[in-house]
Design an enzyme around this catalytic site. Structure first.
Site, PDB file in Angstrom:
ATOM      1  N   ASP A   1      37.244  39.819  42.740  1.00  0.00           N
ATOM      2  CA  ASP A   1      38.114  40.824  42.557  1.00  0.00           C
ATOM      3  C   ASP A   1      39.683  40.539  42.051  1.00  0.00           C
ATOM      4  OD1 ASP A   1      38.538  40.165  44.970  1.00  0.00           O
ATOM      5  OD2 ASP A   1      38.790  42.281  45.732  1.00  0.00           O
ATOM      6  N   CYS A   2      40.035  39.362  42.397  1.00  0.00           N
ATOM      7  CA  CYS A   2      41.253  38.747  41.975  1.00  0.00           C
ATOM      8  C   CYS A   2      41.277  38.590  40.426  1.00  0.00           C
ATOM      9  CB  CYS A   2      41.757  37.507  42.886  1.00  0.00           C
ATOM     10  SG  CYS A   2      41.674  38.269  44.542  1.00  0.00           S
TER      11      CYS A   2
END
Ligand code: LAN
Length: 734
Positions: free
Chosen positions: A470-471
């Site tokens: 998700d980063c």
């Protein structure tokens, strides 16, 4: 040196002498010794803000509309942008990290810099439980044996006297809980290194596990990366039964930590003795059997096999060292690896010196002293959110925000793992497979078991450099926003990021955190940590899956021809996964922040990104209705971290601006048709805003492993500004 006023009367340094220096995301606090240095290097607003000094930020014209409130919020928040373009912040919360630092410094005989020593002492003294004494797993928790025994040791290493009132109270609490014999396994481990506990009282962590065939489902390469890296280093230290020498401090601690004389403790009986205060996940029968078998093995293990295993384990630790330039994955393996590298390479070696140098990346000075951050920061994460908030609100168009946005973009750009960073920070053997998927990588035995990273974004800095699904998604979303502002971006970088995301989908359609889910579910029955839940393997998380869906959706809108079929297929299966994860009451359980409000925000927004809204889809409607059922009389939302522990929504004492923002962002994304609840939420955000545009710190925002809270102090800026901005875009300040 000054003494602080108040009940603790503890020494403190002069807060006006601290300066934060940031380079490529690395955050280092410096303590200036002379007035002259201070004059040459004046304090910035962000120094003052994080130190709890008056910021002297200007009072702004009162906001009369949500857009003006967003603008004021940004006018303040901008002042916290650091010189390298990111948004820094403390990342404290867990209270089991500083003992690792103190013990690592103690056993390697590394002097703790004096200003650190003073401020760390102050921090721990402030964080003792005010009524009960002792320390918990995290700053909002009740005292536990783990927190109390380990932080007690830390404070004694830092030089606090056992007669200090905080120490006396902590000792009484520790003894009331049964003494340090009742520490959970990670506590037993740190105390053993300190030679105030016996390895005989610890369940085995044989390094030989690393010599098992990789095809076996229990081989550690299949564990969740944090668990894997902790047990890698723990296996080394346990395998060597390393203990520091018996000093006066050691002898004293042996008397202070227990309810019975140290010499009389029968250690094997303490192995499975864990205080109720600490226990979150009980041992399964399978784990007890495995511990029994490993215990037998320990009694008869072969020396040559052990040596071979230690060699193998150390080679993996060296890869970690090289891959992260001494930062290491996180604060726990960092502390252990400092000890291991000292044992293997010696105090004067380059690698050990690098270990010391990189400890500065983990410490942060806040208004109550110096803490050990949960990672080397949350730089990419926080910067990506504010960039998106500013873009969506339209504030990016304002001339006055251009410099700040350019600067933030330069940081995000620099943070992405590219061939360039790859060459600098990866081992040659990893460079050989820069853009392959994990299954095509060089044979597992030859690598450090890491997922591909070219094109990925990490959570903190590119030096730490671990791929996070998700980063990567948030980094990509932020860059895509900038395309809207027509900046020049090399498209290949975007394709690489997409490549990383596509390589991370699990067979259930969802996305995990750092890697694919590699291990079977039954491994969770072997979770030996007692204090954390769901740590053995990667799981598909609602937040990670939805963030990837959001990123792919916005990528596809702009680049409809790039790998379009693959992306469409992934979108479809993630949507299914998200819907499957919705509970009957319409909520989604969050794993990385608190809790149903956080996950609901990601889930609803991601469904909206593929055209599902309140009007046209059942899942979104149920999700919104769930959130609406939790709105409070003052118009806000407020959820307690207890939700994450119990799995049921628990209201907090007061509404929180961060959770109010998440709920508002969800309702707005879903195009919820009625304005009243939204207006009331927006009014709460505006009421809570200070005359200089800031919002004050409220409850802790984040969580991990179900039981440990962690701070995301920047959320109170990025998500408030975002919610106000989204409201403006929808209703145009009507
Ligand atoms: C984090 C912080 C960020 C977080 C998100 C990106 C928000 C999440 O969506 C995916 C997981 C991730 C990357 C994450 C994983 C676990 C971390 C690294 C932490 C919560 C910060 C601290 C925690 C780490 C495990 C703390 C050290 C403790 C151990 C049990 C080893």
């Amino acid at each position: 040196m000054v003494y602080e006023e108040g009940p603790h009367a503890i020494k403190r340094t002069d807060p006006h002498r601290w300066r934060l220096k940031c380079h490529e995301g690395r955050q280092h606090w410096h303590y200036l010794e002379t007035d002259e240095e201070c004059e040459q290097w004046p304090q910035t607003v962000y120094d003052r803000y994080w130190l709890g000094l008056p910021t002297e930020a200007p009072i702004l014209p009162a906001a009369t509309t949500p857009l003006e409130a967003a603008r004021n919020g940004l006018a303040f928040y901008k002042l916290l942008q650091t010189e390298d373009g990111h948004f820094a912040g403390e990342y404290g919360g867990p209270l089991f990290l500083m003992p690792g630092l103190c013990i690592a410094y103690y056993v390697t005989k590394t002097p703790i810099p004096e200003p650190w020593r003073i401020e760390m002492t102050r921090y721990l003294v402030h964080r003792a439980h005010p009524e009960l004494g002792g320390w918990g797993l995290h700053i909002e928790g009740q005292p536990t044996v783990f927190g109390t025994a380990c932080n007690y040791v830390a404070l004694r290493i830092l030089g606090l006297s056992p007669q200090h009132p905080v120490m006396e109270k902590a000792r009484a609490r520790l003894h009331a809980m049964g003494g340090a014999v009742r520490a959970p396994s990670w506590g037993k481990f740190w105390l053993s290194i300190m030679n105030v506990y016996s390895y005989e009282g610890m369940n085995p962590v044989p390094p030989e596990l690393w010599l098992l065939p990789e095809s076996l489902p229990i081989h550690p390469w299949r564990y969740w990366v944090h668990t894997r890296m902790v047990y890698l280093s723990m296996g080394y230290i346990y395998g060597r039964r390393f203990q520091t020498e018996e000093t006066d401090l050691v002898r004293e601690l042996r008397q202070e930590l227990y309810t019975e004389p140290y010499e009389k403790i029968y250690w094997p009986a303490t192995r499975n003795d864990v205080a109720e205060e600490d226990l979150y996940v009980e041992h399964s029968t399978l784990l007890d059997i495995a511990n029994g078998v490993m215990g037998l093995y320990e009694n008869y293990h072969s020396k040559s096999l052990r040596d071979k295993a230690l060699k193998r384990v150390y080679s993996l630790i060296l890869m970690e060292e090289e891959n992260t330039g001494g930062v290491n994955l996180g604060p726990v393996n960092k502390a252990m690896n400092m000890i291991i590298i000292w044992i293997e390479e010696g105090a004067t070696s380059k690698l050990f010196q690098q270990q010391i140098l990189r400890y500065s990346d983990y410490v942060w000075v806040g208004k109550e002293g110096m803490m050990n951050n949960g990672t080397d920061g949350s730089q990419l994460w926080d910067t990506a959110f504010i960039v998106q908030a500013v873009c969506e609100s339209g504030l990016a168009e304002d001339e006055e925000n251009h410099a700040m946005m350019r600067h933030a973009m330069a940081f995000i750009d620099d943070c992405q793992a590219s061939i360039h960073t790859y060459m600098h920070t990866c081992l040659p053997m990893l460079i050989r497979a820069p853009s392959m998927q994990i299954k095509e990588n060089a044979p597992m035995g030859a690598t450090s078991y890491r997922h591909i990273r070219q094109g990925a974004w990490p959570f903190s800095t590119r030096h730490q450099g671990y791929t996070v699904s998700d980063c990567t998604a948030e980094g990509l979303k932020a860059l895509l926003c900038l395309l809207d502002l027509r900046q020049n971006i090399d498209e290949q970088r975007l394709y690489d990021a997409v490549n990383v995301m596509l390589s991370m989908q699990n067979s259930d359609g969802g996305f995990a955190s750092y890697e694919l889910a590699r291990g079977p579910k039954f491994l969770e029955y072997l979770n030996p940590a007692e204090v954390f839940g769901n740590i053995m393997i990667e799981y598909s998380y609602v937040e990670c899956s939805t963030a990837v869906l959001l990123a792919l959706s916005s990528f596809r809108k702009r680049f409809p021809n790039h790998r379009s079929q693959e992306i469409a297929a992934v979108q479809k299966t993630v949507v299914k996964f998200i819907k499957r994860k919705q509970r009957d009451d319409g909520s989604w359980f969050g794993s990385w922040a608190i809790c149903f409000t956080y996950a609901g925000f990601f889930a609803i927004e991601s469904l909206a990104s593929v055209g599902e809204t309140y009007a046209n889809r059942q899942h979104v409607r149920k999700g919104c209705d769930f959130l609406l059922s939790k709105q409070r009389d003052d118009g806000g939302w407020g959820e307690s971290y207890k939700s994450c522990e119990t799995g049921e929504y628990v209201q907090s004492a007061m509404s929180q601006v961060v959770q109010t923002s998440w709920a508002l962002l969800s309702l707005l994304a879903a195009q919820y048709p009625h304005r009243d609840p939204i207006d009331r939420g927006i009014q709460l955000l505006m009421r809570r805003q200070q005359p200089n545009g800031e919002w004050l710190q409220e409850n802790i925002e984040g969580i991990f492993n179900k039981s440990c809270a962690i701070s995301y102090p920047n959320y109170k800026f990025s998500f408030t500004i975002w919610a106000l901005g989204r409201y403006h875009q929808r209703y145009n300040n009507e």
